[in-house]
Design a protein around this motif. Sequence first.
Motif, PDB file in Angstrom:
ATOM      1  N   LEU A 129     -41.442  28.897  32.175  1.00  0.00           N
ATOM      2  CA  LEU A 129     -41.714  27.491  31.881  1.00  0.00           C
ATOM      3  C   LEU A 129     -42.240  27.325  30.454  1.00  0.00           C
ATOM      4  CD1 LEU A 129     -41.699  24.669  33.172  1.00  0.00           C
ATOM      5  CD2 LEU A 129     -44.060  25.091  33.871  1.00  0.00           C
ATOM      6  N   TRP A 132     -33.513  24.974  32.179  1.00  0.00           N
ATOM      7  CA  TRP A 132     -34.442  24.181  32.985  1.00  0.00           C
ATOM      8  C   TRP A 132     -34.049  24.161  34.458  1.00  0.00           C
ATOM      9  CZ3 TRP A 132     -39.199  22.462  32.397  1.00  0.00           C
ATOM     10  CH2 TRP A 132     -39.746  22.464  31.122  1.00  0.00           C
ATOM     11  N   LEU A 170     -39.259  27.931  40.215  1.00  0.00           N
ATOM     12  CA  LEU A 170     -40.637  27.484  40.363  1.00  0.00           C
ATOM     13  C   LEU A 170     -40.868  26.756  41.686  1.00  0.00           C
ATOM     14  CD1 LEU A 170     -43.286  27.462  38.719  1.00  0.00           C
ATOM     15  CD2 LEU A 170     -42.609  25.228  37.864  1.00  0.00           C
ATOM     16  N   PHE A 171     -39.949  25.856  42.070  1.00  0.00           N
ATOM     17  CA  PHE A 171     -40.162  25.039  43.251  1.00  0.00           C
ATOM     18  C   PHE A 171     -39.500  25.578  44.520  1.00  0.00           C
ATOM     19  CE2 PHE A 171     -40.786  21.866  39.830  1.00  0.00           C
ATOM     20  CZ  PHE A 171     -42.112  21.587  40.105  1.00  0.00           C
ATOM     21  N   LEU A 183     -36.834  25.559  37.013  1.00  0.00           N
ATOM     22  CA  LEU A 183     -37.368  24.668  38.051  1.00  0.00           C
ATOM     23  C   LEU A 183     -36.958  25.103  39.454  1.00  0.00           C
ATOM     24  CD1 LEU A 183     -36.969  21.230  36.256  1.00  0.00           C
ATOM     25  CD2 LEU A 183     -39.053  22.592  36.567  1.00  0.00           C
ATOM     26  N   THR A 184     -35.748  25.641  39.591  1.00  0.00           N
ATOM     27  CA  THR A 184     -35.315  26.147  40.895  1.00  0.00           C
ATOM     28  C   THR A 184     -36.182  27.323  41.326  1.00  0.00           C
ATOM     29  OG1 THR A 184     -33.049  25.455  40.461  1.00  0.00           O
ATOM     30  CG2 THR A 184     -33.362  27.069  42.197  1.00  0.00           C
TER      31      THR A 184
END
Length: 117
Positions: free
Chosen positions: A45, A78, A85-86, A82-83
């Motif tokens: 990130l 990104w 991370l979440f 984000l995939t």
Amino acid sequence: MKKTNTPFYDILGISSATVCLVHCLIFPLLTVLPLGLSHNSFIDLFFATLGLFAIFKIIKKTSLLVSSILIISMALIWMSVLTELFLDIHLDLIFIGGVGMIIGHLLNYKFHKNKNH
């Protein structure tokens, strides 16, 4: 004569994308060794945010080709970050995006250097 900071942002982007790509390629090998390392998505990130800052400064003053390469590459990075991370799912799009960022920044640096000389 107004001096532009585009070469600085290109060098920042090239450096960040290269370090990120090396991190993404080497780190999985290091986790196999008994060093107590684990993957932290916040590092990804950080690099993605640094790259986003660099391309926002560059895309206003560059060609459509370079802008397209940088925007598509950043979108791939990104999506991957984000995939992970979440959803805790690793996508290999980050490698393609990292290579695209390096290529885009190198092209922009080359175009900028040729334009000023």
